[in-house]
Design an enzyme around this catalytic site. Structure first.
Site: not given
Ligand code: NAP
Length: 350
Positions: A149, A242
């Site tokens: 991000c 950010h």
């Molecule tokens: P998050 O809030 O932890 O969400 C990830 C979700 O994936 C969880 O809600 C989890 O929930 C689900 N999950 C876990 N294992 C899974 C599987 N095998 N299949 C399907 N769903 C699964 O994280 P996030 O911030 O959304 O980030 C997601 C990804 O984007 C990460 O890799 C992060 O590094 C990247 N990212 C984040 C941002 C940001 O600003 N937050 C920006 C750029 C990139 P359940 O257990 O309910 O399914």
């Protein structure tokens, strides 16, 4: 477009997954056909398990959808991945092999030799790497990534300067929002009244990904942009958005007025093609001495613009400015949806 393409959101309950859902609700080209979850929520109703944080509530069209496991038989042409990295390592390549077009937010494949890391306005030509990717890996589908991000925000605002003049040296200090740390993220007792001057892997990702975004695809591999880069990454007590403070030296030492002009006039393929999620102005330059601010500026252009301010001469490196981007929209889900629109419009998603 006669028929909407079927899309899945992988990791649909999370911070980025929710942003995908809110951006895809009512999308003119795409319709949500599957939402995936980890094992614990398989079979449950989305509206019952998502701890929904995006303003406006869970869109009606998905509240009753039954959550599925992430597997290659998903009923979708396009998969938007907001998976944790370990889950993405297993799932994304298998989905691409099975013919799905994966648009990923996850770090797992960003730096692979044949995986494009794209900001739609900045380096759309990197999509040519998909021919090599499909040939080398024997996939009928594909993986396209968007960046970390903070790297996206920095690189979007810096792109016209690198293209017009050439960046020589950069020092960037980030003030990163709490939502960038996923949910529930940083514990409130660590976050409130505080600045945490460390985010794991962030400074390295900013350098590597910025150089890939601003580099070239030579037909066989990505050639990184060459400049000297130093990033300090900090977590601050802001919900979304950010902010980066940037000092840089540019070839030819352009004036402040030239820098502002290049940023203001910058447009890319998404604007030429008038893509549904494209901001009209990818970079907005403000003149007030106290802008941009996350609270006021993060949602401009639907959260898809980089908002720049305080463009000034810098006594050490030549030019300095401040840039703000919405981390879960322009820095994540919105960037990915725009990449999918671009590749769909360019005929890269058979
Ligand atoms: P998050 O809030 O932890 O969400 C990830 C979700 O994936 C969880 O809600 C989890 O929930 C689900 N999950 C876990 N294992 C899974 C599987 N095998 N299949 C399907 N769903 C699964 O994280 P996030 O911030 O959304 O980030 C997601 C990804 O984007 C990460 O890799 C992060 O590094 C990247 N990212 C984040 C941002 C940001 O600003 N937050 C920006 C750029 C990139 P359940 O257990 O309910 O399914």
């Amino acid at each position: 477009m006669s028929r909407k393409r079927r899309v899945a959101v992988l990791g649909a309950t999370g911070t980025v997954g929710q942003r995908f859902i809110s951006l895809l609700a009512g999308h003119p080209w795409f319709e949500i056909s599957a939402l995936t979850t980890s094992e614990r929520n398989v079979g449950k109703r989305y509206g019952d398990v998502a701890h929904w944080l995006v303003p406006g509530g869970v869109p009606e069209a998905v509240a009753d959808v039954k959550l599925e496991p992430t597997r290659s038989e998903l009923d979708a042409d396009i998969c938007f991945s907001a998976l944790p990295p370990d889950a993405a390592s297993e799932a994304e390549a298998a989905l691409a092999k099975a013919g799905h077009h994966v648009f990923s937010n996850v770090k797992t494949h960003r730096m692979d030799d044949d995986v494009p890391l794209i900001i739609a306005e900045v380096n759309p030509e990197h999509a040519k790497a998909l021919e090599v990717q499909r040939r080398r890996r024997g996939w009928t589908g594909s993986i396209v990534t968007n960046g970390n991000c903070s790297a996206i925000g920095f690189a979007l605002a810096a792109a016209p300067l690198h293209k017009s003049f050439g960046i020589e040296r950069v020092v960037v200090t980030t003030l990163q929002a709490l939502s960038g740390a996923s949910y529930p993220g940083v514990a409130s007792l660590d976050a409130l009244d505080n600045v945490v001057p460390f985010i794991a892997e962030e400074e390295e990702k900013m350098e590597q990904e910025t150089k890939k975004f601003l580099g070239a695809w030579n037909g066989q591999r990505f050639v990184p942009a060459e400049f000297v880069f130093s990033a300090h990454c900090n977590r601050v007590s802001v919900r979304d958005g950010h902010t980066d403070t940037v000092s840089m030296s540019l070839r030819g030492s352009p004036s402040v007025a030239e820098v502002k002009e290049r940023m203001r006039e910058f447009r890319g393929r998404p604007q030429e093609l008038a893509l549904p999620t494209a901001p009209k102005r990818p970079i907005i330059v403000r003149e007030e001495r106290d802008r941009p601010q996350p609270l006021i500026d993060r949602d401009v252009e639907g959260g898809m613009a980089a908002v720049v301010g305080r463009v000034q001469e810098d006594a050490v490196l030549g030019i300095r400015y401040v840039v703000l981007t919405h981390n879960t929209i322009r820095g994540a889900a919105g960037a990915s949806v725009l990449n999918a629109e671009l590749l769909q419009a360019e005929g890269c998603l058979p």
